[in-house]
Design a protein around this motif. Structure first.
Motif, PDB file in Angstrom:
ATOM      1  N   TRP A  33       7.511   4.264  -4.382  1.00 60.16           N
ATOM      2  CA  TRP A  33       6.539   3.760  -3.425  1.00 60.16           C
ATOM      3  C   TRP A  33       6.150   2.304  -3.670  1.00 60.16           C
ATOM      4  O   TRP A  33       5.576   1.660  -2.784  1.00 60.16           O
ATOM      5  CB  TRP A  33       5.284   4.636  -3.484  1.00 60.16           C
ATOM      6  CG  TRP A  33       4.864   4.963  -4.888  1.00 60.16           C
ATOM      7  CD1 TRP A  33       5.322   5.990  -5.665  1.00 60.16           C
ATOM      8  CD2 TRP A  33       3.943   4.242  -5.694  1.00 60.16           C
ATOM      9  NE1 TRP A  33       4.731   5.958  -6.916  1.00 60.16           N
ATOM     10  CE2 TRP A  33       3.874   4.898  -6.958  1.00 60.16           C
ATOM     11  CE3 TRP A  33       3.155   3.114  -5.481  1.00 60.16           C
ATOM     12  CZ2 TRP A  33       3.057   4.447  -7.986  1.00 60.16           C
ATOM     13  CZ3 TRP A  33       2.333   2.661  -6.501  1.00 60.16           C
ATOM     14  CH2 TRP A  33       2.296   3.338  -7.736  1.00 60.16           C
ATOM     15  N   VAL A  40      -2.146   7.450   0.132  1.00 60.77           N
ATOM     16  CA  VAL A  40      -2.281   6.127   0.756  1.00 60.77           C
ATOM     17  C   VAL A  40      -3.623   6.070   1.464  1.00 60.77           C
ATOM     18  O   VAL A  40      -3.917   6.898   2.334  1.00 60.77           O
ATOM     19  CB  VAL A  40      -1.149   5.873   1.770  1.00 60.77           C
ATOM     20  CG1 VAL A  40      -1.270   4.466   2.354  1.00 60.77           C
ATOM     21  CG2 VAL A  40       0.216   6.078   1.126  1.00 60.77           C
ATOM     22  N   GLN A  76      -1.560   3.602  -2.947  1.00 60.44           N
ATOM     23  CA  GLN A  76      -1.531   2.447  -2.046  1.00 60.44           C
ATOM     24  C   GLN A  76      -2.784   2.438  -1.178  1.00 60.44           C
ATOM     25  O   GLN A  76      -3.417   3.474  -0.963  1.00 60.44           O
ATOM     26  CB  GLN A  76      -0.310   2.504  -1.112  1.00 60.44           C
ATOM     27  CG  GLN A  76       1.029   2.383  -1.780  1.00 60.44           C
ATOM     28  CD  GLN A  76       2.166   2.366  -0.766  1.00 60.44           C
ATOM     29  OE1 GLN A  76       2.015   2.811   0.364  1.00 60.44           O
ATOM     30  NE2 GLN A  76       3.308   1.852  -1.172  1.00 60.44           N
ATOM     31  N   PHE A  83      -3.926   0.337   2.607  1.00 56.62           N
ATOM     32  CA  PHE A  83      -3.493  -0.593   3.648  1.00 56.62           C
ATOM     33  C   PHE A  83      -4.213  -1.924   3.503  1.00 56.62           C
ATOM     34  O   PHE A  83      -5.430  -1.980   3.326  1.00 56.62           O
ATOM     35  CB  PHE A  83      -3.767  -0.027   5.041  1.00 56.62           C
ATOM     36  CG  PHE A  83      -2.890   1.123   5.411  1.00 56.62           C
ATOM     37  CD1 PHE A  83      -1.533   1.083   5.189  1.00 56.62           C
ATOM     38  CD2 PHE A  83      -3.427   2.267   5.987  1.00 56.62           C
ATOM     39  CE1 PHE A  83      -0.716   2.148   5.530  1.00 56.62           C
ATOM     40  CE2 PHE A  83      -2.622   3.329   6.332  1.00 56.62           C
ATOM     41  CZ  PHE A  83      -1.270   3.271   6.102  1.00 56.62           C
ATOM     42  N   THR A  94       0.253  -3.744  -0.401  1.00 54.64           N
ATOM     43  CA  THR A  94       0.922  -3.332   0.833  1.00 54.64           C
ATOM     44  C   THR A  94       0.714  -4.394   1.894  1.00 54.64           C
ATOM     45  O   THR A  94      -0.259  -5.136   1.873  1.00 54.64           O
ATOM     46  CB  THR A  94       0.386  -1.985   1.355  1.00 54.64           C
ATOM     47  OG1 THR A  94      -0.981  -2.158   1.774  1.00 54.64           O
ATOM     48  CG2 THR A  94       0.477  -0.899   0.305  1.00 54.64           C
ATOM     49  N   TRP A  95       1.654  -4.420   2.831  1.00 57.49           N
ATOM     50  CA  TRP A  95       1.597  -5.399   3.921  1.00 57.49           C
ATOM     51  C   TRP A  95       1.835  -4.658   5.225  1.00 57.49           C
ATOM     52  O   TRP A  95       2.700  -3.786   5.310  1.00 57.49           O
ATOM     53  CB  TRP A  95       2.673  -6.475   3.720  1.00 57.49           C
ATOM     54  CG  TRP A  95       2.688  -7.035   2.339  1.00 57.49           C
ATOM     55  CD1 TRP A  95       3.562  -6.729   1.337  1.00 57.49           C
ATOM     56  CD2 TRP A  95       1.779  -7.991   1.776  1.00 57.49           C
ATOM     57  NE1 TRP A  95       3.265  -7.424   0.190  1.00 57.49           N
ATOM     58  CE2 TRP A  95       2.169  -8.215   0.431  1.00 57.49           C
ATOM     59  CE3 TRP A  95       0.680  -8.687   2.273  1.00 57.49           C
ATOM     60  CZ2 TRP A  95       1.503  -9.093  -0.412  1.00 57.49           C
ATOM     61  CZ3 TRP A  95       0.007  -9.565   1.429  1.00 57.49           C
ATOM     62  CH2 TRP A  95       0.414  -9.768   0.115  1.00 57.49           C
ATOM     63  N   GLY A 152       5.877  -5.939  -3.026  1.00 60.53           N
ATOM     64  CA  GLY A 152       5.074  -4.766  -2.723  1.00 60.53           C
ATOM     65  C   GLY A 152       5.740  -3.904  -1.678  1.00 60.53           C
ATOM     66  O   GLY A 152       6.954  -3.929  -1.482  1.00 60.53           O
ATOM     67  N   SER A 153       4.932  -3.128  -0.988  1.00 63.36           N
ATOM     68  CA  SER A 153       5.404  -2.166   0.003  1.00 63.36           C
ATOM     69  C   SER A 153       5.009  -2.626   1.396  1.00 63.36           C
ATOM     70  O   SER A 153       3.940  -3.201   1.584  1.00 63.36           O
ATOM     71  CB  SER A 153       4.793  -0.789  -0.297  1.00 63.36           C
ATOM     72  OG  SER A 153       5.153   0.161   0.668  1.00 63.36           O
ATOM     73  N   TYR A 211       4.671  -1.653   5.647  1.00 55.13           N
ATOM     74  CA  TYR A 211       4.550  -0.607   6.670  1.00 55.13           C
ATOM     75  C   TYR A 211       4.932  -1.183   8.024  1.00 55.13           C
ATOM     76  O   TYR A 211       4.441  -2.249   8.420  1.00 55.13           O
ATOM     77  CB  TYR A 211       3.114  -0.067   6.729  1.00 55.13           C
ATOM     78  CG  TYR A 211       2.819   0.941   5.656  1.00 55.13           C
ATOM     79  CD1 TYR A 211       2.804   2.302   5.928  1.00 55.13           C
ATOM     80  CD2 TYR A 211       2.585   0.534   4.340  1.00 55.13           C
ATOM     81  CE1 TYR A 211       2.548   3.234   4.929  1.00 55.13           C
ATOM     82  CE2 TYR A 211       2.329   1.453   3.340  1.00 55.13           C
ATOM     83  CZ  TYR A 211       2.315   2.813   3.644  1.00 55.13           C
ATOM     84  OH  TYR A 211       2.068   3.733   2.656  1.00 55.13           O
TER      85      TYR A 211
END
Length: 549
Positions: free
Chosen positions: A24, A275, A297, A299, A332-333, A365-366, A368
């Motif tokens: 993740w 998340v 995570q 948002f 996260t982005w 990072g992760s 979305y």
């Protein structure tokens, strides 16, 4: 010689998504708004079988996981975020067997599955709430003010507009931070904690890989439920701690859930993530949700809300990374989701949207993605009132209106302040509606010119937004350390960002006109045609370019 290149250089087949523990940390996760993704049975509403049949599109796109919006039994007062039974699939979307099939098919394709959990509130049709005695044991009820209790208990407003309280036939009032059909649970009751732990275990047993926690900042209310003192409270969400949002007590709940998820892994199960959909007034407070013993995570709505400005973007990126690094979590982005104006419209056009996407995918990072953004879909701003279904539209100036503006950070580009415009069903193929969405129509009307934006129309076109996304995700996998490695800012002209990543330099021109820079290296991918030759390159206005270094 000057070359114009917009597509990636040839790359080997992307590796599968199973990278072992910590998958993740750099995952690209694709949000499916189930009712608008794909319809298998012709009723005009997307369903789980439709999602399962379209999973190869996500595999080809190159994402690691799919996040499904609520498909549970629900009266659909708020698009399924009013849950009547957390262990049942609403007939609109299929059956529990369909959910099982979807999860198994996704896993066979190397995709993980994240489901929505809605713990702040239930539907008013939930069995707990339909029983008057049980309701008062598990929801937030208070006597009213005034000589006869005719006034609400405090001045809290619903996010959707109007009072956050509704009076019952018994004369008392119940709290609903969203629609009246969504009563808030009382998380001071141990039965509520026990029920949600059981719900999580139910879906773990079915094979899900994660939970996106709706309103993760909202379950705990300040003692005494104090007044706020003024109106337009939706504007304050994400700008300060409120008596009903971002209270410190929510973190104890998330720590309990993290222990549950870790226990599942330690017992030989999958690594399952939590998340947080959490609005917090600073990157530092948001980072509290992803401390080592809390969720995986959260948002990053600060990035989503940033304007198209180099200094503003750099400031948000720096503060986001600093806050999460301090607690050992990835950042996260995200640029779009089912609650905000699509970034093609919000940022002021497709050129900026494509550039913003390449910047996002170049950051550590992760990331979305929201369904349809890979097609460059704009917000649909001309939906007639009679087809709208967002409860905010019918309740006035809550999230639909000023609240939406605050949430997405911009009034640019035709924003109408309501959420139906980003939920219009996807175009898959064909020249006429419903563009392959299903054998019938679609629950919201699709624009007449969306045939050119369909998956079929864009596939194989090197200048299309779909192929841009496919190329970016392929390169993201191919360049070691790009997802979760180091980054450093490089000198750049005013209005230009230059981000050094492992094996790559990302340059972003936020100015409307061309900017000439020294040639950084071999061009890998660009959101717009780039003139590169000799010792210099020209960055088009509102563009992003990836260079091999």
């Amino acid at each position: 010689m000057t070359q114009e290149l917009t597509s990636p250089s040839p790359a080997p087949q992307a590796a599968g998504p199973d990278r072992g523990r910590g998958w993740w940390r750099d995952a690209v996760i694709y949000q499916v708004y189930v009712r608008s993704f794909s319809d298998s049975d012709g009723d005009g509403i997307g369903d789980l079988r439709g999602v399962r049949e379209r999973l190869p599109h996500l595999k080809d796109l190159g994402v690691d996981a799919v996040w499904l919006t609520p498909f549970y039994a629900s009266p659909q007062a708020d698009g399924g975020y009013d849950v009547a039974d957390y262990r049942a699939v609403d007939p609109l979307f299929g059956t529990l067997a369909d959910a099982d099939d979807l999860i198994r098919t996704a896993h066979a394709l190397g995709l993980r599955v994240i489901v929505d959990i809605v713990p702040n509130h239930t539907s008013d049709r939930h069995p707990w709430f339909t029983d008057p005695e049980l309701a008062r044991q598990r929801y937030v009820f208070r006597p009213g003010k005034g000589t006869r209790g005719e006034l609400p208990p405090n001045d809290w407003e619903s996010v959707f507009g109007g009072p956050a309280w509704t009076r019952t036939d018994r004369g008392d009032w119940y709290l609903h931070l969203f629609a009246p059909e969504q009563p808030d649970l009382d998380w001071e009751r141990p039965e509520v904690h026990e029920e949600f732990a059981a719900i999580l275990r139910f879906w773990l047993d079915l094979g899900v890989d994660g939970f996106r926690i709706d309103v993760a900042h909202g379950m705990v209310k300040a003692p005494g439920l104090p007044d706020i003192g003024h109106g337009a409270q939706a504007r304050l969400i994400g700008s300060q701690v409120l008596p009903f949002f971002d209270q410190d007590g929510v973190h104890a709940i998330h720590r309990t859930w993290r222990r549950l998820l870790d226990g599942h892994r330690e017992a030989g199960g999958r690594e399952v993530i939590g998340v947080a959909e959490a609005w917090a007034p600073s990157a530092e407070r948001l980072a509290l949700y992803v401390r080592p013993d809390e969720l995986h995570q959260a948002f990053n709505f600060q990035f989503l809300s940033a304007p198209w400005d180099a200094d503003a973007l750099r400031g948000v990126i720096d503060s986001s990374l600093a806050a999460t690094v301090a607690v050992g979590a990835p950042t996260t982005w995200v640029l779009s989701n089912h609650d905000v104006v699509r970034h093609t419209t919000r940022l002021g056009g497709l050129a900026r949207a494509r550039a913003a996407t390449l910047l996002m995918l170049a950051l550590p990072g992760s990331a979305y993605l929201y369904q349809g953004e890979e097609l460059g879909l704009p917000e649909v701003t001309d939906l007639p009132a009679e087809v709208r279904q967002d409860p905010a539209f019918f309740r006035g100036n809550g999230q639909g209106g000023d609240g939406a503006s605050a949430a997405d950070g911009s009034g640019d580009g035709g924003q109408d302040g309501f959420r139906d415009g980003c939920r219009v069903p996807l175009p898959w193929s064909g020249a006429l509606p419903p563009y392959g969405f299903g054998p019938g129509g679609s629950w919201l009307p699709q624009p007449a010119d969306w045939g050119r934006l369909s998956v079929a129309a864009q596939t194989g076109d090197p200048s299309s937004t779909l192929e841009l996304y496919r190329g970016a995700l392929e390169l993201r996998r191919r360049l070691p350390g790009l997802g979760d490695g180091e980054m450093a800012w490089q000198p750049a002209p005013e209005g230009v960002l230059a981000v050094r990543r492992p094996g790559m330099l990302c340059t972003v021109n936020t100015r409307p006109g061309d900017v000439e820079i020294p040639l950084p290296g071999e061009l890998l991918l660009a959101s717009a045609p780039v003139a590169a030759g000799g010792t210099s390159a020209v960055l088009p206005g509102d563009s992003c370019v990836w260079w091999a270094i």
